[in-house]
Write an enzyme that holds these catalytic residues in place. Structure first.
Site, PDB file in Angstrom:
ATOM      1  N   LYS A  32       4.099  -6.947   3.996  1.00 45.27           N
ATOM      2  CA  LYS A  32       3.852  -5.555   3.654  1.00 45.27           C
ATOM      3  C   LYS A  32       3.573  -4.793   4.937  1.00 45.27           C
ATOM      4  O   LYS A  32       3.102  -5.364   5.933  1.00 45.27           O
ATOM      5  CB  LYS A  32       2.693  -5.394   2.665  1.00 45.27           C
ATOM      6  CG  LYS A  32       1.317  -5.827   3.161  1.00 45.27           C
ATOM      7  CD  LYS A  32       0.560  -4.812   3.985  1.00 45.27           C
ATOM      8  CE  LYS A  32       0.498  -3.466   3.283  1.00 45.27           C
ATOM      9  NZ  LYS A  32      -0.233  -2.482   4.173  1.00 45.27           N
ATOM     10  N   THR A  51       2.157  -8.958  12.172  1.00 41.77           N
ATOM     11  CA  THR A  51       2.420  -7.719  11.463  1.00 41.77           C
ATOM     12  C   THR A  51       1.258  -7.387  10.566  1.00 41.77           C
ATOM     13  O   THR A  51       0.241  -8.055  10.592  1.00 41.77           O
ATOM     14  CB  THR A  51       3.701  -7.820  10.636  1.00 41.77           C
ATOM     15  OG1 THR A  51       3.967  -6.549  10.048  1.00 41.77           O
ATOM     16  CG2 THR A  51       3.577  -8.844   9.553  1.00 41.77           C
ATOM     17  N   ASN A 108       0.340  10.386   5.547  1.00 42.61           N
ATOM     18  CA  ASN A 108      -0.917  10.087   6.224  1.00 42.61           C
ATOM     19  C   ASN A 108      -1.960  11.181   6.072  1.00 42.61           C
ATOM     20  O   ASN A 108      -3.155  10.912   6.069  1.00 42.61           O
ATOM     21  CB  ASN A 108      -0.635   9.784   7.700  1.00 42.61           C
ATOM     22  CG  ASN A 108      -0.040   8.397   7.871  1.00 42.61           C
ATOM     23  OD1 ASN A 108      -0.743   7.411   7.816  1.00 42.61           O
ATOM     24  ND2 ASN A 108       1.278   8.335   8.023  1.00 42.61           N
ATOM     25  N   THR A 136       0.866  -1.191   0.000  1.00 44.99           N
ATOM     26  CA  THR A 136       0.000   0.000   0.000  1.00 44.99           C
ATOM     27  C   THR A 136       0.898   1.236   0.000  1.00 44.99           C
ATOM     28  O   THR A 136       1.326   1.695  -1.037  1.00 44.99           O
ATOM     29  CB  THR A 136      -0.975  -0.008   1.191  1.00 44.99           C
ATOM     30  OG1 THR A 136      -0.252  -0.260   2.404  1.00 44.99           O
ATOM     31  CG2 THR A 136      -2.035  -1.079   1.006  1.00 44.99           C
ATOM     32  N   GLU A 178       6.811   4.645   7.104  1.00 45.29           N
ATOM     33  CA  GLU A 178       6.363   5.807   6.334  1.00 45.29           C
ATOM     34  C   GLU A 178       7.209   7.038   6.657  1.00 45.29           C
ATOM     35  O   GLU A 178       7.210   7.533   7.783  1.00 45.29           O
ATOM     36  CB  GLU A 178       4.890   6.075   6.616  1.00 45.29           C
ATOM     37  CG  GLU A 178       3.987   5.000   6.034  1.00 45.29           C
ATOM     38  CD  GLU A 178       2.526   5.149   6.416  1.00 45.29           C
ATOM     39  OE1 GLU A 178       1.684   4.556   5.734  1.00 45.29           O
ATOM     40  OE2 GLU A 178       2.237   5.846   7.406  1.00 45.29           O
TER      41      GLU A 178
END
Length: 400
Positions: free
Chosen positions: A174, A185, A395, A148, A271
């Site tokens: 992922k 996870t 985000n 993603t 991220e």
């Protein structure tokens, strides 16, 4: 299909196809076929707001031999009510029809935006083409299909000799945000062609998860969709039924190493992350206390922003340590080092410490913070990363 860089695992076939679940031009649906007779173990998120595919996968895992996995990216199918459950079951039925298995032998998984209904017809249309493309060497393409906000795929593998047989362990995962697992996870799939009895496979998975995915933190949030699956096809080697069996130790090590490599890759690809930090907590009263303190430090926004700024603001470390302690703490016993550089001694700034020393450590892409509590003899560690402007941007713009 492109040739995989990961070794194939006998008894596993994979296919990745584009279902068009988001506005992207890429594979976003993964189908995994598992040979009959394989053992499958899985652990799932402990977030009570778990997604519809988690509910269905838990049910199906209890009902019989698992023969297939279906994974979609771009939509979490979480907080979607009765329709979400119906859609997850419809996907299982479609896979069952394509592979000539029973619906309850299919485990569904989803990742992506929470609160949006699954574009069911797109998935249903993509399943037959995926079934037609199943092959043994599709691991690396599969690793790309489940992403993603990740910037890169996460893969790991090990090979070993056990009982005169060559055994393969391979896995993909992922995850980049909404990460502080409380079981496993975001999504992880590990397979081996070893023959492992189901009860022992459950033990191996729980041990591996405890040493890996339950020790990582990107932002302190446990996802609604977290799942980790371990498959043993039994296509190579003699069955391993007990911890004392021949080859067990090497197999256990290989499975754990693959899980750790995948977990660390998630933190490294957090991220917006620019720092990979190992947090070691020693001299705790219990392993639970050591982990509690480690996570209190590792998920602190003030600590994580200092990491990003390469600012060795050790005052934020002691603040976070205090937040992780339940009960009294004799701060005079606390010591902190940064890659071996003493920063805090007896609860205060170390007499010989110089700011330039800490800044040099914090400027590294990877380093270790060691905290000694002076309370006992237990030690634990986790892996975390920094908070950057990139994390906020990713985000803030996640649904745009």
């Amino acid at each position: 299909m492109s040739q995989s860089l990961l070794p194939s695992v006998k008894g596993i076939r994979l296919a990745s196809v584009p279902a068009g679940l988001r506005d992207w031009q890429r594979d976003d649906l993964l189908l995994v076929e598992i040979d009959q007779g394989a053992a499958v173990s899985a652990v799932f998120t402990q977030n009570p707001f778990c997604a519809a595919p988690v509910v269905v996968a838990r049910e199906h895992l209890l009902r019989g031999r698992v023969r297939a996995l279906l994974v979609n990216a771009g939509n979490a199918n979480a907080a979607t009510g009765a329709r979400g459950l119906s859609d997850a079951r419809a996907c299982c039925a479609a896979v069952a029809k394509a592979l000539a298995v029973r619906p309850e032998q299919v485990l569904p998984f989803s990742t992506g935006v929470i609160g949006e209904q699954l574009p069911l017809q797109k998935l249903l249309d993509a399943i037959p083409p995926a079934a037609a493309q199943l092959c043994h060497r599709g691991w690396d393409r599969a690793a790309q299909a489940i992403l993603t906000t990740d910037t890169r795929a996460k893969t790991a593998s090990r090979t070993l000799e056990a009982n005169g047989e060559r055994i393969t362990v391979a896995g993909i995962a992922k995850g980049a945000g909404m990460i502080q697992p409380n079981m496993a996870t975001m999504l992880a799939y590990v397979a081996t062609d070893a023959a492992i009895a189901r009860p022992l496979l459950d033990t191996l998975l729980n041990e591996a998860v405890g040493a890996s995915f339950n020790r990582i933190c990107v932002d302190g949030d446990t996802s609604t969709n977290d799942a980790c699956v371990l498959i043993a096809t039994g296509a190579a080697g003699r069955p391993v039924k007990t911890p004392g069996g021949a080859g067990y130790s090497a197999l256990r090590q290989a499975i754990t190493e693959v899980h750790i490599a995948l977990a660390q890759a998630i933190v490294q690809d957090g991220e917006g992350a620019s720092k990979f930090v190992t947090l070691q907590v020693a001299e705790a009263e219990s392993p639970e206390e050591a982990l509690r303190v480690a996570f209190a430090v590792g998920r602190s926004p003030l600590v994580k922003t200092a990491l990003y700024a390469s600012d060795p603001n050790w005052g934020r470390l002691v603040m976070a340590i205090g937040n992780g302690i339940q009960g009294g703490l004799d701060t005079r016993r606390v010591h902190i080092t940064l890659d071996g550089v003493p920063v805090v001694k007896a609860g205060c700034r170390a007499p010989d410490y110089r700011e330039a020393q800490g800044a040099a450590v914090f400027a590294k892409a990877a380093f270790t913070i060691r905290i000694a509590l002076g309370r006992g003899h237990c030690s634990e560690h986790i892996w975390t990363c920094d908070f950057s402007h990139g994390y906020v941007t990713i985000n803030a713009e996640y649904r745009s």
